[in-house]
Design a protein around this motif. Structure first.
Motif, PDB file in Angstrom:
ATOM      1  N   LYS A 110       0.859  -1.133  -0.051  1.00 24.82           N
ATOM      2  CA  LYS A 110       0.005   0.199   0.078  1.00 24.82           C
ATOM      3  C   LYS A 110       0.688   1.049   0.039  1.00 24.82           C
ATOM      4  O   LYS A 110       0.482   2.308  -0.468  1.00 24.82           O
ATOM      5  N   LEU A 111       2.100   0.912   0.452  1.00 29.20           N
ATOM      6  CA  LEU A 111       3.087   2.210   0.564  1.00 29.20           C
ATOM      7  C   LEU A 111       4.249   1.806  -0.226  1.00 29.20           C
ATOM      8  O   LEU A 111       4.885   0.946   0.086  1.00 29.20           O
ATOM      9  N   ALA A 112       4.500   2.682  -1.422  1.00 28.49           N
ATOM     10  CA  ALA A 112       5.583   2.507  -2.316  1.00 28.49           C
ATOM     11  C   ALA A 112       6.487   3.550  -2.136  1.00 28.49           C
ATOM     12  O   ALA A 112       6.235   4.438  -2.137  1.00 28.49           O
ATOM     13  N   LEU A 113       7.802   3.132  -1.688  1.00 26.90           N
ATOM     14  CA  LEU A 113       8.916   3.978  -1.573  1.00 26.90           C
ATOM     15  C   LEU A 113       9.587   4.251  -2.708  1.00 26.90           C
ATOM     16  O   LEU A 113       9.699   3.275  -3.511  1.00 26.90           O
ATOM     17  N   LYS A 114       9.854   5.455  -3.054  1.00 24.07           N
ATOM     18  CA  LYS A 114      10.447   5.618  -4.371  1.00 24.07           C
ATOM     19  C   LYS A 114      12.146   5.530  -4.225  1.00 24.07           C
ATOM     20  O   LYS A 114      12.563   5.905  -3.105  1.00 24.07           O
ATOM     21  N   GLY A 115      12.577   4.951  -5.116  1.00 20.33           N
ATOM     22  CA  GLY A 115      14.021   4.461  -5.111  1.00 20.33           C
ATOM     23  C   GLY A 115      14.900   5.754  -5.005  1.00 20.33           C
ATOM     24  O   GLY A 115      14.529   6.987  -4.972  1.00 20.33           O
ATOM     25  N   GLY A 116      16.107   5.809  -4.713  1.00 24.15           N
ATOM     26  CA  GLY A 116      17.091   6.761  -4.414  1.00 24.15           C
ATOM     27  C   GLY A 116      16.493   7.748  -3.279  1.00 24.15           C
ATOM     28  O   GLY A 116      16.491   7.175  -2.336  1.00 24.15           O
ATOM     29  N   GLY A 117      16.196   8.893  -3.621  1.00 18.86           N
ATOM     30  CA  GLY A 117      15.612   9.815  -2.588  1.00 18.86           C
ATOM     31  C   GLY A 117      16.683  10.282  -1.601  1.00 18.86           C
ATOM     32  O   GLY A 117      17.926  10.065  -1.950  1.00 18.86           O
TER      33      GLY A 117
END
Lengths: 257, 435
Positions: free
Chosen positions: A130-137
């Protein structure tokens, strides 16, 4: 604007979860940022939630641990009345002290709810997709360390969920010398937050900060508003605030959305 | 002549058991001075704790090196007790190595394993002595152990050295006597460790060997009886009490504090007076604990189970940063006070007020105030002691009975009461962040 339980009630609907903000999250300027970050995450996943707003009161944790059971029982009575009136089923909170009191100490006083710490809630959201983290960041390649709060750690044996959350980031998780069951307190628990230290050689938060400096991490992840204050102070007193950032897990995840 | 020895042996055994029983009954009485707390739920989980924490010494293994050494001493203690059974029977019936004809080849295996254990115990105990007196491991060298506690620890270790040495020398002489075909000494053959000691005595005459062997035998068994009777006066009592203490250990999450139903009710009647019983005849209860009588029997069992290893104090954040609080000292103080109360009762039939109490006379306000309730002490304790539970009950007494709280805490209480938060903010601003 986060809606209150009272507003849901007026509309004749009920939210899925109650976000228990806690006194620190409500009043402490630093902890307010955590509150807002967590609200942003909740909005991001689109879950229906509410706060108690002005109807929320201190859970009574510091009073109880200082030895004032009367005051604790009064706060518990009022909070349980409010939550039972709204038929609260599930609570998520960003404060491990509130979490411990709501989860372990309210049931025998008549307050039975499913209580979940925000660290565990974040892990569930990430694991269920439900919660997708964006790569990098902003945490890409950084060394992050995790400080076990006493009230999630030893008090409730929650060690892995917060680490899973941090492992979902594009960064390197390094452990402090004393961690998990062996974790060192930040010095705030047991109502110490509200008084001066007893006479001694050093402050507990400075002792803990040594572990942080030793770890070589540039980000310290915390799950407790009191640890956040204690560790930030410790880092500042070592004049390392430009190199080491002390953040709550909610802030770290919110920045990685 | 033999019958005199048998009678003497029976008398010594009987006396040792009598005094041991008497002292243990006293300890039991003292523990029962605590408040009633019924602990009989989840028995399978409790037995599991006995197996893992007491028999398996699970928590010791966070430091594997020390854990293994400790395990040798513990296994040695338990297993060598089987040999003591033979010694006692031999003594009573005037026989020698009674089990040998019954067990045959298995007998040698048994004694060989006892000898190996005895050697391991000997080595471990010597290393423990070194840790205390040469290396001076911090938690074992702290000032709070000065005097009796430090001597107690060293006595026990030296005692083990003597007992194990006697056992091995006894077997070595025995072997030499077998070589001389002494009729009383059964041909068991040599044993795995004592065979290396035997040459030391090979030049001795038969009579000297018998005297030496018998002396070791008597000293060894008398030593064991002395040790047994020393145990209840010593911190070493943990070898017995670790087992019940693991069984009765709390199964709740460590963060949960004991509820106070009397206050819960009082608050309920205050908020909903219609629920209050009309005939107000409720007994006045004391809030929290001022003395050992106010603690629960489990707290008092904790105090007797403590072996003063100091893992709790070593992990305590307050202690590490130089504050006066030491969870080990809390346990030692509780036991000392309880023993004092016990002596008072033994002398006067019932407890006569001595105008002392655990709170203030044994444990100070400053110690209690330094606790962060972090549970490190509870987590660390290998024998399931909860110092935090005692600290909290004393704190409750300080605040609710004596109104003794630091000024800042009184302000915090006032803020919670008036503003529903520990700080001085208006309750109207609780959701000010949400605008």
């Amino acid at each position: 604007m986060v809606k209150t339980y009272a507003e849901f009630h007026q509309e004749g609907t009920t939210p899925e979860i109650l976000f228990w903000v806690g006194c620190a999250g409500s009043f402490d300027q630093r902890a307010q940022k955590v509150t807002k970050a967590f609200v942003e995450i909740l909005n991001h996943v689109g879950i229906s939630f509410a706060i108690l707003g002005k109807e929320e009161m201190c859970t009574g944790d510091p009073a109880r641990r200082a030895g004032n059971e009367f005051l604790f029982q009064m706060m518990a009575y009022n909070n349980i009345q409010t939550m039972n009136m709204y038929e609260v089923k599930k609570i998520v909170t960003t404060c491990p002290h509130c979490f411990n009191t709501l989860k372990n100490e309210y049931p025998e006083l008549g307050g039975n709810y499913e209580v979940i710490s925000h660290a565990v809630y974040l892990q569930q959201l990430i694991n269920s997709g439900k919660l997708a983290l964006k790569g990098g960041g902003s945490f890409k390649g950084k060394k992050i360390t995790y400080h076990d709060s006493c009230y999630l750690g030893r008090a409730n044996a929650i060690y892995e969920a917060p680490r899973e959350v941090l492992n979902a980031l594009d960064s390197e998780l390094v452990e402090l010398k004393r961690c998990k069951t062996n974790g060192l307190c930040c010095g705030a628990g047991g109502a110490q937050m509200f008084k001066e230290d007893e006479p001694g050689a050093t402050r507990i938060n400075l002792e803990r900060t040594k572990d942080i400096l030793e770890s070589g991490a540039s980000v310290v992840a915390s799950n407790c508003p009191f640890c956040l204050t204690m560790l930030s102070d410790g880092v500042k007193m070592n004049e390392k605030e430009n190199e080491i950032e002390v953040l709550d897990m909610a802030e770290i995840i919110q920045r990685s959305l | 002549m033999a019958i005199v020895q048998q009678i003497l042996f029976a008398l010594i055994t009987g006396t040792a058991i009598f005094f041991f029983y008497k002292k243990i009954s006293e300890i039991r009485r003292n523990i029962m001075l605590g408040t009633k707390e019924v602990i009989n739920d989840h028995s399978s989980e409790r037995w599991r704790n006995v197996l893992l924490l007491a028999f398996g010494q699970k928590k010791m293994f966070t430091n594997p090196m020390v854990a293994i050494l400790h395990f040798f001493v513990y296994a040695g203690f338990i297993i060598i007790n089987i040999e003591i059974l033979e010694i006692i029977l031999d003594g009573l019936f005037g026989m020698h190595r009674l089990f040998f004809p019954i067990l045959g080849a298995f007998y040698a295996l048994l004694i060989n394993s006892f000898e190996i254990l005895a050697l391991l115990v000997l080595v471990s105990v010597l290393l423990f002595l070194a840790r205390r007196n040469i290396v001076k491991v911090k938690r074992l060298a702290m000032g709070e152990l000065d005097g009796w506690p430090r001597n107690d620890a060293n006595f026990i270790l030296l005692f083990e050295v003597v007992l194990m040495s006697l056992f091995l020398i006894m077997n070595a002489c025995d072997y030499n006597l077998q070589q001389l075909n002494h009729e009383h000494y059964a041909q068991t053959g040599s044993f795995v460790i004592s065979q290396f000691i035997a040459p030391l005595f090979s030049g001795f005459s038969e009579t000297s060997l018998v005297v030496l062997e018998r002396s070791c035998w008597w000293l060894h068994i008398i030593g064991i009886f002395v040790f047994m009777n020393y145990l209840p006066f010593s911190k070493h009592l943990h070898i017995v009490l670790a087992f019940p203490n693991a069984y009765y250990a709390s199964l709740e999450p460590k963060g949960k504090l004991q509820n106070m139903p009397a206050i819960q009710k009082e608050v309920l009647y205050m908020m909903q007076p219609e629920l209050a019983p009309t005939d107000q005849a409720e007994a006045i209860t004391k809030f929290g604990a001022k003395d050992v009588f106010d603690l629960s029997w489990k707290n008092l069992l904790d105090a007797y189970s403590c072996t003063e290893c100091g893992r709790c104090t070593d992990a305590c954040p307050a202690n590490q940063t130089g504050k006066k609080l030491s969870p080990r000292k809390i346990m030692m103080a509780t036991r000392d006070r309880l023993e004092e109360v016990g002596r008072n009762i033994t002398a006067n039939k019932s407890f006569q007020d001595d105008s002392k109490s655990l709170l203030h006379d044994y444990i100070t306000e400053e110690e209690l105030r330094a606790c962060t309730t972090c549970n490190a002490c509870v987590q660390e304790c290998p024998v399931s002691i909860e110092p935090l539970d005692i600290i909290m009950q004393l704190r409750r007494n300080l605040v609710m009975e004596e109104s003794k709280a630091p000024q800042e805490w009184n302000m915090m209480f006032g803020n919670i009461e008036n503003n529903m938060a520990p700080w001085k903010f208006s309750p109207d601003d609780r959701d000010a962040w949400n605008t």
